[in-house]
Design a protein around this motif. Structure first.
Motif, PDB file in Angstrom:
ATOM      1  N   GLY A  87     -50.139  44.167 -56.464  1.00  0.00           N
ATOM      2  CA  GLY A  87     -50.513  44.058 -55.749  1.00  0.00           C
ATOM      3  C   GLY A  87     -51.004  44.629 -54.876  1.00  0.00           C
ATOM      4  O   GLY A  87     -52.360  44.791 -53.836  1.00  0.00           O
ATOM      5  N   ILE A  88     -50.790  46.110 -55.242  1.00  0.00           N
ATOM      6  CA  ILE A  88     -51.338  47.059 -54.509  1.00  0.00           C
ATOM      7  C   ILE A  88     -52.640  46.994 -54.829  1.00  0.00           C
ATOM      8  O   ILE A  88     -54.039  47.115 -54.665  1.00  0.00           O
ATOM      9  CB  ILE A  88     -50.193  48.840 -54.522  1.00  0.00           C
ATOM     10  N   VAL A  89     -52.111  47.488 -56.819  1.00  0.00           N
ATOM     11  CA  VAL A  89     -54.300  47.430 -57.089  1.00  0.00           C
ATOM     12  C   VAL A  89     -54.587  46.686 -56.317  1.00  0.00           C
ATOM     13  O   VAL A  89     -56.314  46.851 -56.445  1.00  0.00           O
ATOM     14  CB  VAL A  89     -53.850  47.748 -58.159  1.00  0.00           C
ATOM     15  N   ALA A  90     -54.269  45.083 -56.775  1.00  0.00           N
ATOM     16  CA  ALA A  90     -55.733  44.237 -56.189  1.00  0.00           C
ATOM     17  C   ALA A  90     -55.701  44.615 -54.903  1.00  0.00           C
ATOM     18  O   ALA A  90     -57.906  44.583 -54.395  1.00  0.00           O
ATOM     19  CB  ALA A  90     -55.233  43.350 -56.226  1.00  0.00           C
ATOM     20  N   MET A  91     -55.546  44.955 -54.037  1.00  0.00           N
ATOM     21  CA  MET A  91     -55.196  45.866 -52.660  1.00  0.00           C
ATOM     22  C   MET A  91     -56.477  46.423 -52.534  1.00  0.00           C
ATOM     23  O   MET A  91     -57.523  46.433 -51.526  1.00  0.00           O
ATOM     24  CB  MET A  91     -54.284  45.581 -51.411  1.00  0.00           C
ATOM     25  N   VAL A  92     -56.044  48.134 -53.031  1.00  0.00           N
ATOM     26  CA  VAL A  92     -56.879  48.403 -53.014  1.00  0.00           C
ATOM     27  C   VAL A  92     -57.957  48.097 -53.725  1.00  0.00           C
ATOM     28  O   VAL A  92     -59.837  48.581 -52.994  1.00  0.00           O
ATOM     29  CB  VAL A  92     -56.577  50.219 -53.569  1.00  0.00           C
ATOM     30  N   ALA A  93     -58.637  48.065 -54.750  1.00  0.00           N
ATOM     31  CA  ALA A  93     -59.565  46.962 -55.265  1.00  0.00           C
ATOM     32  C   ALA A  93     -61.018  46.606 -54.348  1.00  0.00           C
ATOM     33  O   ALA A  93     -61.924  46.615 -53.986  1.00  0.00           O
ATOM     34  CB  ALA A  93     -59.497  46.556 -56.063  1.00  0.00           C
ATOM     35  N   SER A  94     -59.956  45.323 -54.090  1.00  0.00           N
ATOM     36  CA  SER A  94     -60.670  44.871 -53.043  1.00  0.00           C
ATOM     37  C   SER A  94     -61.229  44.885 -51.473  1.00  0.00           C
ATOM     38  O   SER A  94     -61.666  44.414 -50.924  1.00  0.00           O
ATOM     39  CB  SER A  94     -60.422  43.247 -52.725  1.00  0.00           C
ATOM     40  N   THR A  95     -60.497  45.869 -51.162  1.00  0.00           N
ATOM     41  CA  THR A  95     -60.052  46.538 -49.730  1.00  0.00           C
ATOM     42  C   THR A  95     -60.686  47.695 -48.928  1.00  0.00           C
ATOM     43  O   THR A  95     -62.035  47.891 -48.953  1.00  0.00           O
ATOM     44  CB  THR A  95     -59.457  45.843 -48.882  1.00  0.00           C
ATOM     45  N   MET A  96     -59.569  48.411 -49.705  1.00  0.00           N
ATOM     46  CA  MET A  96     -59.923  49.555 -49.342  1.00  0.00           C
ATOM     47  C   MET A  96     -60.927  50.402 -49.243  1.00  0.00           C
ATOM     48  O   MET A  96     -61.948  51.173 -49.566  1.00  0.00           O
ATOM     49  CB  MET A  96     -58.938  50.609 -49.171  1.00  0.00           C
ATOM     50  N   LEU A  97     -61.547  50.410 -51.253  1.00  0.00           N
ATOM     51  CA  LEU A  97     -62.195  51.106 -52.160  1.00  0.00           C
ATOM     52  C   LEU A  97     -63.457  51.145 -51.608  1.00  0.00           C
ATOM     53  O   LEU A  97     -64.581  51.671 -51.574  1.00  0.00           O
ATOM     54  CB  LEU A  97     -62.068  51.441 -53.493  1.00  0.00           C
ATOM     55  N   PRO A  98     -64.071  49.571 -51.327  1.00  0.00           N
ATOM     56  CA  PRO A  98     -65.917  48.864 -51.400  1.00  0.00           C
ATOM     57  C   PRO A  98     -65.789  49.909 -49.753  1.00  0.00           C
ATOM     58  O   PRO A  98     -66.724  50.121 -49.702  1.00  0.00           O
ATOM     59  CB  PRO A  98     -65.454  47.618 -50.696  1.00  0.00           C
ATOM     60  N   GLU A  99     -65.217  49.227 -48.791  1.00  0.00           N
ATOM     61  CA  GLU A  99     -65.747  49.754 -47.588  1.00  0.00           C
ATOM     62  C   GLU A  99     -65.729  51.359 -47.182  1.00  0.00           C
ATOM     63  O   GLU A  99     -66.595  51.585 -46.767  1.00  0.00           O
ATOM     64  CB  GLU A  99     -64.465  49.430 -46.029  1.00  0.00           C
ATOM     65  N   ALA A 100     -64.570  52.556 -47.855  1.00  0.00           N
ATOM     66  CA  ALA A 100     -64.630  53.517 -48.162  1.00  0.00           C
ATOM     67  C   ALA A 100     -66.139  53.530 -49.055  1.00  0.00           C
ATOM     68  O   ALA A 100     -66.627  55.072 -48.317  1.00  0.00           O
ATOM     69  CB  ALA A 100     -63.433  54.244 -48.689  1.00  0.00           C
ATOM     70  N   PHE A 101     -66.429  53.703 -49.744  1.00  0.00           N
ATOM     71  CA  PHE A 101     -67.750  53.838 -50.311  1.00  0.00           C
ATOM     72  C   PHE A 101     -68.942  53.414 -49.654  1.00  0.00           C
ATOM     73  O   PHE A 101     -70.237  54.424 -49.085  1.00  0.00           O
ATOM     74  CB  PHE A 101     -68.384  53.309 -52.119  1.00  0.00           C
ATOM     75  N   GLU A 102     -69.199  52.592 -48.795  1.00  0.00           N
ATOM     76  CA  GLU A 102     -69.801  52.155 -48.445  1.00  0.00           C
ATOM     77  C   GLU A 102     -70.238  52.925 -47.003  1.00  0.00           C
ATOM     78  O   GLU A 102     -71.074  53.452 -46.399  1.00  0.00           O
ATOM     79  CB  GLU A 102     -69.830  50.505 -47.616  1.00  0.00           C
TER      80      GLU A 102
END
Length: 243
Positions: free
Chosen positions: A203-218
């Motif tokens: 669940g953590i890996v799925a959450m990080v990939a779909s929510t945190m990392l995309p916005e951080a890079f953006e």
């Protein structure tokens, strides 16, 4: 038992800190993106070293794989449902979330908090001390969640008192779930514990990939990759120091 309540509450208190930041000391998007990137790396390390690796050692590859896929799949399904309600930005730092998304973000926060807190409590059973890696990584990831959720709630005309009441409930839910994890998983078999740990890891890996990392890079650009790497290195160091 009291340790489980305390450390679950510590991890859940970060959303209150995020709410205070959103209301009183708003940060620049770039700085919050850096915080998210660092938290992403730490969370990935927590999932890999504290949850999945230990799960494979204790329960074997099959229960661990099943737990991981179940956790990632269930999170993705719930995330898709909540995204339709506006909660897809619950781990994001910007203040442009729609006004209608505030309550959905709050619900999504609870969805994230329950398995995370259960594993904090469960870590006390075998190790007899809290998993610092889990507490630190969850704490860091919850700060942008509190920021974005508070922004949406404010736009939905929620009062500051009501907003703090909602996030305070997350604090208590986190503490309670950590206590439940400690109390009710005492007699769990290694395979059951491994399944639960890998479930939370997926669940953590799925959450990080779909929510945190995309916005951080953006918001932060290519440097986000390096900052996330620093977060992962931090998780490795914490894992090493825990031995």
């Amino acid at each position: 038992m009291m340790d489980a309540l305390m450390w679950g509450g510590v991890s859940g208190s970060a959303v209150l800190i995020g709410a205070i930041i959103a209301i009183f000391v708003p940060l620049k998007k770039q700085l919050t993106a850096y915080i998210m990137a660092f938290g992403t790396g730490v969370l990935l390390g927590a999932a890999a070293y504290e949850l999945i690796q230990d799960s494979v050692k204790e329960a074997g590859i099959i229960p661990s794989s099943l737990g991981f896929l179940t956790g990632a799949g269930l999170f993705t399904l719930l995330d898709m449902t909540l995204a339709k309600k506006g909660a897809h930005k619950r781990k994001r730092s910007d203040h442009l979330v729609p006004a209608s998304s505030g309550l959905a973000i709050f619900i999504g926060t609870i969805m994230d908090a329950i398995p995370e807190s259960l594993m904090i409590g469960a870590s006390l059973i075998e190790q007899h001390h809290v998993s610092w890696l889990l507490v630190v990584s969850i704490f860091i990831s919850n700060i942008p969640e509190g920021i974005s959720g508070t922004s949406g709630l404010l736009k939905s005309q929620y009062s500051q008192k009501k907003i703090f009441s909602l996030w305070l409930s997350v604090f208590f839910i986190s503490a309670l779930c950590s206590w439940i994890g400690y109390l009710f998983l005492q007699d769990a078999t290694p395979k059951m514990m491994g399944f639960i740990a890998s479930f939370a890891g997926g669940g953590i890996v799925a959450m990080v990939a779909s929510t945190m990392l995309p916005e951080a890079f953006e918001e932060g650009g290519p440097v986000i990759g390096f900052i996330a790497s620093l977060g992962l290195l931090t998780s490795i160091i914490l894992d090493y120091l825990s031995f």
